[in-house]
Design a protein around this motif. Structure first.
Motif, PDB file in Angstrom:
ATOM      1  N   SER A  49      36.332 -40.310  64.950  1.00  0.00           N
ATOM      2  CA  SER A  49      37.398 -41.059  64.292  1.00  0.00           C
ATOM      3  C   SER A  49      36.845 -42.054  63.277  1.00  0.00           C
ATOM      4  CB  SER A  49      38.234 -41.789  65.355  1.00  0.00           C
ATOM      5  OG  SER A  49      39.202 -42.611  64.765  1.00  0.00           O
ATOM      6  N   SER A  91      39.945 -41.811  60.419  1.00  0.00           N
ATOM      7  CA  SER A  91      41.290 -41.395  60.808  1.00  0.00           C
ATOM      8  C   SER A  91      41.684 -42.038  62.135  1.00  0.00           C
ATOM      9  CB  SER A  91      41.342 -39.869  60.954  1.00  0.00           C
ATOM     10  OG  SER A  91      40.532 -39.459  62.038  1.00  0.00           O
ATOM     11  N   GLU A  92      42.932 -41.910  62.471  1.00  0.00           N
ATOM     12  CA  GLU A  92      43.421 -42.359  63.767  1.00  0.00           C
ATOM     13  C   GLU A  92      42.754 -41.527  64.852  1.00  0.00           C
ATOM     14  OE1 GLU A  92      45.556 -44.897  64.417  1.00  0.00           O
ATOM     15  OE2 GLU A  92      45.518 -45.340  62.272  1.00  0.00           O
TER      16      GLU A  92
END
Length: 124
Positions: free
Chosen positions: A77, A82-83
């Motif tokens: 991540s 990103s999430e």
């Protein structure tokens, strides 16, 4: 499997919008996986992949790290930017394509090095 085929499959399975997103997810996953493999296994794996993809597994002086699966996903991540939930999905997509791109014996070598908690990643 060619580079284009690998990236296309990851894009489709990961539901990623752009080629840049696919490359970033692939790189983040494979770099993190390489950190978890010991004994030259990352190089063995890289040898069976398209050159551009295999390069994500090769890093001079890289040291083996024991990462729990949650730590693995967190690192993906962070690298991907990103999430966490998206990174988990993308990592599973990359590994599912990886399974198809290398020989069954090579993938079995990877499975043997990773603890049981990695099964959700490996069997995606």
């Amino acid at each position: 499997m060619t580079h284009e085929q690998f990236i296309g499959l990851v894009q489709n399975r990961g539901h990623l919008d752009s080629r840049d997103d696919v490359e970033r997810a692939t790189r983040a996953t494979l770099e993190t996986l390489a950190e978890r493999l010991a004994g030259g296994e990352a190089d063995d794996l890289a040898a069976q992949l398209p050159r551009e993809i295999g390069e994500y597994l090769r890093h001079e002086g890289q040291k083996f790290e024991r990462l729990e699966l949650a730590q693995f996903y967190e690192r993906v991540s962070e690298r991907e930017g990103s999430e966490l939930s998206d990174a988990v999905h993308h990592a599973k997509s990359v590994v599912s394509v990886l399974r198809e791109a290398v020989s069954p014996g090579e993938f079995a070598d990877i499975e043997q090095q990773l603890p049981e908690e990695y099964r959700p990643l490996l069997e995606a």
